[in-house]
Design an enzyme around this catalytic site. Structure first.
Site, PDB file in Angstrom:
ATOM      1  N   GLY A   1       9.461  -3.771 -39.304  1.00 11.80           N
ATOM      2  CA  GLY A   1      10.776  -4.001 -38.706  1.00 11.80           C
ATOM      3  C   GLY A   1      11.825  -3.096 -39.307  1.00 11.80           C
ATOM      4  N   GLY A   2      12.610  -3.639 -40.230  1.00 14.64           N
ATOM      5  CA  GLY A   2      13.754  -2.923 -40.795  1.00 14.64           C
ATOM      6  C   GLY A   2      13.436  -1.527 -41.306  1.00 14.64           C
TER       7      GLY A   2
ATOM      8  N   GLY B   1      11.962  -9.970 -42.549  1.00 13.07           N
ATOM      9  CA  GLY B   1      13.355  -9.668 -42.883  1.00 13.07           C
ATOM     10  C   GLY B   1      13.855 -10.324 -44.160  1.00 13.07           C
TER      11      GLY B   1
ATOM     12  N   GLU C   1       2.158 -12.028 -38.659  1.00 13.31           N
ATOM     13  CA  GLU C   1       3.494 -11.936 -39.242  1.00 13.31           C
ATOM     14  C   GLU C   1       3.949 -13.325 -39.683  1.00 13.31           C
ATOM     15  OE1 GLU C   1       5.636  -8.158 -37.677  1.00 13.31           O
ATOM     16  OE2 GLU C   1       6.176  -9.847 -36.407  1.00 13.31           O
TER      17      GLU C   1
ATOM     18  N   HIS D   1       6.243 -12.276 -30.406  1.00 15.66           N
ATOM     19  CA  HIS D   1       6.885 -12.156 -31.721  1.00 15.66           C
ATOM     20  C   HIS D   1       7.555 -13.488 -32.061  1.00 15.66           C
ATOM     21  CE1 HIS D   1       9.570 -10.842 -34.897  1.00 15.66           C
ATOM     22  NE2 HIS D   1       8.801  -9.772 -35.019  1.00 15.66           N
TER      23      HIS D   1
ATOM     24  N   ASN E   1       8.873  -1.750 -35.100  1.00 19.24           N
ATOM     25  CA  ASN E   1       9.554  -2.642 -34.158  1.00 19.24           C
ATOM     26  C   ASN E   1      11.045  -2.556 -34.454  1.00 19.24           C
ATOM     27  OD1 ASN E   1      10.609  -4.708 -32.654  1.00 19.24           O
ATOM     28  ND2 ASN E   1       9.567  -6.364 -33.765  1.00 19.24           N
ATOM     29  N   TRP E   2      11.756  -1.841 -33.608  1.00 22.80           N
ATOM     30  CA  TRP E   2      13.198  -1.650 -33.851  1.00 22.80           C
ATOM     31  C   TRP E   2      13.998  -2.907 -33.534  1.00 22.80           C
ATOM     32  CZ3 TRP E   2      14.826   3.897 -31.779  1.00 22.80           C
ATOM     33  CH2 TRP E   2      14.244   4.866 -32.604  1.00 22.80           C
ATOM     34  N   LYS E   3      13.381  -3.901 -32.910  1.00 20.38           N
ATOM     35  CA  LYS E   3      14.090  -5.121 -32.496  1.00 20.38           C
ATOM     36  C   LYS E   3      15.338  -4.721 -31.691  1.00 20.38           C
ATOM     37  CE  LYS E   3      11.984  -7.464 -36.341  1.00 20.38           C
ATOM     38  NZ  LYS E   3      12.005  -8.557 -37.307  1.00 20.38           N
TER      39      LYS E   3
ATOM     40  N   SER F   1       8.362  -7.630 -44.007  1.00 16.58           N
ATOM     41  CA  SER F   1       8.884  -6.973 -45.209  1.00 16.58           C
ATOM     42  C   SER F   1       7.971  -5.861 -45.734  1.00 16.58           C
ATOM     43  CB  SER F   1       9.172  -8.008 -46.310  1.00 16.58           C
ATOM     44  OG  SER F   1      10.169  -8.908 -45.881  1.00 16.58           O
TER      45      SER F   1
ATOM     46  N   GLU G   1      10.317 -14.122 -33.186  1.00 11.85           N
ATOM     47  CA  GLU G   1      11.716 -14.211 -32.741  1.00 11.85           C
ATOM     48  C   GLU G   1      11.790 -14.606 -31.270  1.00 11.85           C
ATOM     49  OE1 GLU G   1      12.829 -10.345 -34.205  1.00 11.85           O
ATOM     50  OE2 GLU G   1      12.603 -11.087 -36.246  1.00 11.85           O
TER      51      GLU G   1
HETATM   52  P1  13P Z   1      10.664  -6.695 -41.249  1.00 11.01           P
HETATM   53  O1  13P Z   1       9.751  -5.549 -41.547  1.00 11.01           O
HETATM   54  O2  13P Z   1      12.111  -6.294 -41.083  1.00 11.01           O
HETATM   55  O3  13P Z   1      10.452  -7.823 -42.200  1.00 11.01           O
HETATM   56  O4  13P Z   1      10.256  -7.263 -39.783  1.00 11.01           O
HETATM   57  C1  13P Z   1       8.920  -7.492 -39.513  1.00 11.01           C
HETATM   58  C2  13P Z   1       8.762  -7.742 -38.075  1.00 11.01           C
HETATM   59  O5  13P Z   1       9.201  -8.742 -37.553  1.00 11.01           O
HETATM   60  C3  13P Z   1       8.083  -6.710 -37.283  1.00 11.01           C
HETATM   61  O6  13P Z   1       7.778  -7.169 -36.002  1.00 11.01           O
END
Ligand code: 13P
Length: 249
Positions: free
Chosen positions: A232-233, A173, A167, A97, A11-13, A211, A99
């Site tokens: 994510g990251g 993050g 999640e 998600h 997920n590149w956000k 994470s 967010e």
């Molecule tokens: P991180 O892997 O950066 O913690 O993000 C997880 C996430 O929200 C994937 O959708």
């Protein structure tokens, strides 16, 4: 449990300009040389979906979107429908998600409507659930996740391809992760809900997200009822993402 191929999705956000496309291409090229035995997807910002889908056509890497509007078309300035995302080359879409739930106040009913819209458009939904730190500390994690599932999953999912992502909000993050026992406890609870409600509930993958990185991917991906990861990251660079994909094989 029925055996399902693991899914590792990035997920590149809201990250990545044109020069980020090469990272998706690198993932696809590396996996062409060494088949990983896992299903791999990259979910870039919606604006990059079409260009990345064109570059990844005829590779093993699927493309997903990060959100969609629940209507197919209409007077919804700034929104993107599932039909448009599918037309652009997406095959999956992340929905609900944390967010989106927090920054855009999306509640379970909105998530459920979007899941229905994804099915209508021919997209496979990745439906996210997860508790806050406060909810975890007060012993409500299972109750919160079960309630989110009850409200976010429409009956029309029965028999269809879909994915759940657990999640925990506090693990996103932050570099923090639940213990394996905590992950397994929630994943087992999610499995019970899926089996009770859907004829194919035993066979749908339940991803863990929060994470995930190369150093913890193998143990998380091998935990009971963990059917993959939503990353994510660590999905933004092919060199970080590929070891996670390989840990699932
Ligand atoms: P991180 O892997 O950066 O913690 O993000 C997880 C996430 O929200 C994937 O959708």
């Amino acid at each position: 449990m029925a055996t399902v191929r693991k899914l590792v999705a990035g997920n590149w956000k809201m990250n990545g300009l044109s020069d980020q496309i090469v990272e998706a291409v690198k993932v696809a090229e590396s996996l062409a040389q060494t088949p990983a035995g896992v299903r791999v997807a990259i979910c870039p910002p919606n604006i990059l979906v079409h260009r990345i889908a064109e570059r990844l056509a005829r590779t093993v890497v699927e493309v997903g979107a990060q959100d969609l509007h629940c209507e197919a078309a209409g007077a919804f300035t700034g929104d993107t429908s599932g039909e448009m995302l599918r037309d652009a080359g997406a095959r999956l879409v992340i929905i609900g998600h944390s967010e989106r739930r927090s920054h855009h106040r999306e509640d379970d009913a909105a998530v459920s409507a979007k899941v229905g819209a994804a099915l209508r458009a021919g997209l496979e939904p990745i439906v996210c659930v997860g508790e806050s730190l406060e909810e975890r500390r007060s012993g409500q994690a299972l109750q919160v996740v079960e309630s989110q599932l009850a409200g976010s999953l429409p009956d029309s999912l029965d028999g269809r391809s879909f994915v759940i992502a657990y999640e925990p909000v506090w693990a996103i993050g932050t570099g923090l992760t639940p213990t394996l026992a905590e992950i397994e406890e929630v994943h087992r609870a999610i499995r019970r809900v899926l089996v009770a409600r859907f004829s194919n509930g035993a066979a749908r993958p339940i991803l863990y997200g929060g994470s995930v990185k190369a150093s913890n991917a193998a143990e998380i991906l091998n935990a009971a009822e963990v059917g993959g990861a939503l990353v994510g990251g660590a999905s933004l660079k092919a060199t970080d993402f590929l070891p996670i994909v390989r840990a699932g094989g």
